[in-house]
Design a protein around this motif. Structure first.
Motif, PDB file in Angstrom:
ATOM      1  N   LEU A  30      85.955  75.944   2.982  1.00 27.44           N
ATOM      2  CA  LEU A  30      85.462  74.618   2.637  1.00 27.44           C
ATOM      3  C   LEU A  30      86.389  73.506   3.127  1.00 27.44           C
ATOM      4  O   LEU A  30      87.610  73.599   2.988  1.00 27.44           O
ATOM      5  CB  LEU A  30      85.304  74.495   1.120  1.00 27.44           C
ATOM      6  CG  LEU A  30      84.363  75.508   0.437  1.00 27.44           C
ATOM      7  CD1 LEU A  30      84.353  75.276  -1.064  1.00 27.44           C
ATOM      8  CD2 LEU A  30      82.956  75.402   0.997  1.00 27.44           C
ATOM      9  N   PHE A  31      85.784  72.468   3.683  1.00 26.51           N
ATOM     10  CA  PHE A  31      86.492  71.254   4.050  1.00 26.51           C
ATOM     11  C   PHE A  31      85.949  70.140   3.158  1.00 26.51           C
ATOM     12  O   PHE A  31      84.745  69.851   3.179  1.00 26.51           O
ATOM     13  CB  PHE A  31      86.266  70.913   5.523  1.00 26.51           C
ATOM     14  CG  PHE A  31      86.767  71.975   6.459  1.00 26.51           C
ATOM     15  CD1 PHE A  31      88.090  71.988   6.879  1.00 26.51           C
ATOM     16  CD2 PHE A  31      85.917  72.970   6.914  1.00 26.51           C
ATOM     17  CE1 PHE A  31      88.558  72.974   7.742  1.00 26.51           C
ATOM     18  CE2 PHE A  31      86.368  73.958   7.771  1.00 26.51           C
ATOM     19  CZ  PHE A  31      87.694  73.970   8.183  1.00 26.51           C
ATOM     20  N   LEU A  32      86.814  69.536   2.362  1.00 22.77           N
ATOM     21  CA  LEU A  32      86.398  68.535   1.386  1.00 22.77           C
ATOM     22  C   LEU A  32      86.673  67.148   1.937  1.00 22.77           C
ATOM     23  O   LEU A  32      87.831  66.748   2.096  1.00 22.77           O
ATOM     24  CB  LEU A  32      87.143  68.755   0.068  1.00 22.77           C
ATOM     25  CG  LEU A  32      87.135  70.189  -0.488  1.00 22.77           C
ATOM     26  CD1 LEU A  32      87.842  70.237  -1.831  1.00 22.77           C
ATOM     27  CD2 LEU A  32      85.713  70.724  -0.598  1.00 22.77           C
ATOM     28  N   ILE A  33      85.605  66.419   2.231  1.00 25.63           N
ATOM     29  CA  ILE A  33      85.710  65.091   2.836  1.00 25.63           C
ATOM     30  C   ILE A  33      85.431  64.035   1.762  1.00 25.63           C
ATOM     31  O   ILE A  33      84.359  64.031   1.162  1.00 25.63           O
ATOM     32  CB  ILE A  33      84.698  64.917   3.991  1.00 25.63           C
ATOM     33  CG1 ILE A  33      84.640  66.173   4.883  1.00 25.63           C
ATOM     34  CG2 ILE A  33      85.007  63.657   4.774  1.00 25.63           C
ATOM     35  CD1 ILE A  33      85.923  66.532   5.540  1.00 25.63           C
ATOM     36  N   GLY A  34      86.393  63.142   1.533  1.00 27.20           N
ATOM     37  CA  GLY A  34      86.211  62.122   0.520  1.00 27.20           C
ATOM     38  C   GLY A  34      86.623  62.587  -0.866  1.00 27.20           C
ATOM     39  O   GLY A  34      86.073  62.145  -1.866  1.00 27.20           O
ATOM     40  N   PHE A  35      87.602  63.475  -0.919  1.00 27.27           N
ATOM     41  CA  PHE A  35      88.074  64.012  -2.204  1.00 27.27           C
ATOM     42  C   PHE A  35      89.579  63.830  -2.365  1.00 27.27           C
ATOM     43  O   PHE A  35      90.228  64.596  -3.070  1.00 27.27           O
ATOM     44  CB  PHE A  35      87.715  65.500  -2.315  1.00 27.27           C
ATOM     45  CG  PHE A  35      86.251  65.765  -2.520  1.00 27.27           C
ATOM     46  CD1 PHE A  35      85.719  65.866  -3.800  1.00 27.27           C
ATOM     47  CD2 PHE A  35      85.395  65.895  -1.432  1.00 27.27           C
ATOM     48  CE1 PHE A  35      84.367  66.105  -3.993  1.00 27.27           C
ATOM     49  CE2 PHE A  35      84.042  66.136  -1.609  1.00 27.27           C
ATOM     50  CZ  PHE A  35      83.520  66.232  -2.893  1.00 27.27           C
ATOM     51  N   GLY A  72      74.271  54.774   6.555  1.00 22.73           N
ATOM     52  CA  GLY A  72      74.941  56.049   6.792  1.00 22.73           C
ATOM     53  C   GLY A  72      76.137  56.327   5.906  1.00 22.73           C
ATOM     54  O   GLY A  72      76.753  57.394   5.999  1.00 22.73           O
ATOM     55  N   GLU A  73      76.479  55.375   5.026  1.00 24.23           N
ATOM     56  CA  GLU A  73      77.644  55.577   4.173  1.00 24.23           C
ATOM     57  C   GLU A  73      77.335  56.599   3.081  1.00 24.23           C
ATOM     58  O   GLU A  73      76.263  56.579   2.480  1.00 24.23           O
ATOM     59  CB  GLU A  73      78.072  54.259   3.542  1.00 24.23           C
ATOM     60  CG  GLU A  73      79.401  54.340   2.808  1.00 24.23           C
ATOM     61  CD  GLU A  73      79.902  52.983   2.358  1.00 24.23           C
ATOM     62  OE1 GLU A  73      80.831  52.953   1.528  1.00 24.23           O
ATOM     63  OE2 GLU A  73      79.372  51.961   2.838  1.00 24.23           O
ATOM     64  N   VAL A  84      81.212  57.692   6.617  1.00 25.43           N
ATOM     65  CA  VAL A  84      79.914  57.392   7.229  1.00 25.43           C
ATOM     66  C   VAL A  84      79.463  58.589   8.070  1.00 25.43           C
ATOM     67  O   VAL A  84      80.222  59.099   8.902  1.00 25.43           O
ATOM     68  CB  VAL A  84      79.992  56.128   8.116  1.00 25.43           C
ATOM     69  CG1 VAL A  84      78.638  55.855   8.773  1.00 25.43           C
ATOM     70  CG2 VAL A  84      80.434  54.926   7.286  1.00 25.43           C
ATOM     71  N   LEU A  85      78.231  59.028   7.852  1.00 27.01           N
ATOM     72  CA  LEU A  85      77.651  60.117   8.632  1.00 27.01           C
ATOM     73  C   LEU A  85      76.802  59.511   9.740  1.00 27.01           C
ATOM     74  O   LEU A  85      75.927  58.686   9.471  1.00 27.01           O
ATOM     75  CB  LEU A  85      76.795  61.010   7.733  1.00 27.01           C
ATOM     76  CG  LEU A  85      76.247  62.284   8.386  1.00 27.01           C
ATOM     77  CD1 LEU A  85      77.383  63.270   8.671  1.00 27.01           C
ATOM     78  CD2 LEU A  85      75.197  62.940   7.476  1.00 27.01           C
TER      79      LEU A  85
END
Length: 299
Positions: A30-35, A72-73, A84-85
């Motif tokens: 797992l890669f946790l983005i925004g944590f 996209g946020e 943003v995706l």
């Protein structure tokens, strides 16, 4: 087991913690983005920035229930940094990469289509929606009790919409002794409402129905509780709107009239994040197992 699967979990609220826990137990990487501000750590799960992970190796992306906004946020409560995706990000992932979200919008639909990736919407699944209606109704009950000075028993309660949430809300309020009237458009919904012993009405008659309403609960995700409807309500009416943002209520006019109207999307994540997260985690795990098995069979 999900051994070998590389998953990016991007943003979200406390429900994502249960998803991370479940997938971590199944041995996914797992890669946790925004944590960044998440105190809890999971062995094998790495906190990263979206720009720092190797997108070419990502098999799945898990978004919060709300997906993205119209620019996209991705919302997160565990980071102060904007995430943003974009279409460019999705195109860097393998062609088999699946994006999981609760709901979608025009922006997410567009970048999915342009990047030719698969999108799984969890809240369009009956099992998720039905399980999720349980913490939803508990949250609705909590909100009603907090914001009224009368009992639910004997109250004149109007429920708008008879989907999975509308059905559960109508049944529970009826069981608590409320005088429930349920608005719908489809004939089969009207028939089911009557079969359940509830009073039905067509939504075109809403203005007449709300003239003596104590509580109005909206589940319909487009403007249905208009200024014209609100103008017919008693001043003490409480409006609870559980539809996804921006809801189905004219909140500006409700405030002008002095009628309390509360938008409460994602109630399960507020009142019971652990249970709501476990519901999503279990479904995600099964979907990913199925996807992994199909990919192995095709190679």
């Amino acid at each position: 087991m999900l051994t070998g699967l590389q998953i990016a979990v991007i943003g979200g609220d406390a429900r994502q913690i249960e998803i991370i826990r479940k997938l971590n137990e199944l041995d996914a990487k797992l890669f946790l983005i925004g944590f960044e501000q998440l105190d809890h750590s999971f062995t094998g799960a790495v906190k990263e920035k979206l720009s720092e992970i190797n997108l070419k190796e990502i098999d799945a992306i898990i978004l919060p229930v709300a997906g993205t906004n119209l620019t996209g946020e991705v919302d997160t409560i565990f980071s102060n940094e904007k995430v943003v995706l974009t279409e460019e990000i999705l195109k860097k992932t393998p062609s088999h990469c699946t994006i999981y979200s609760g709901i979608s919008n025009a922006y997410l639909d567009e970048i999915i289509q342009k990047s030719n990736r698969k999108l799984e919407l969890l809240f369009e699944r009956d099992d998720v929606a039905i399980y999720n209606s349980i913490p939803t109704i508990e949250g609705v009950l909590m909100m009603v009790i907090q914001h009224t000075d009368f009992t639910i028993h004997g109250s004149k309660t109007v429920v708008l919409g008879f989907g999975r949430n509308g059905m559960t809300i109508s049944r529970v309020f009826h069981s608590l002794g409320a005088k429930v009237r349920v608005g719908a458009r489809r004939k089969e919904h009207i028939a089911r409402i009557e079969e359940m012993g509830l009073e039905s009405f067509h939504l075109k008659d809403l203005e007449q129905i709300v003239k003596d309403a104590d509580i109005v609960i909206n589940t319909i995700p487009h403007l249905i509780v208009t200024a014209s409807v609100i103008s017919k309500m008693p001043h003490h009416t409480l409006i609870i709107d559980i539809a996804s943002k921006p809801g189905g209520t004219d909140f500006r006019y409700a405030e002008k009239r002095g009628i309390k109207a509360i938008l409460t999307p994602s109630l399960p994540g507020i009142v019971a994040p652990k249970t709501a997260g476990q519901i999503l985690a279990n479904v995600l795990a099964e979907l990913m197992k199925e996807d992994l098995m199909k990919r192995k069979e095709s190679t």
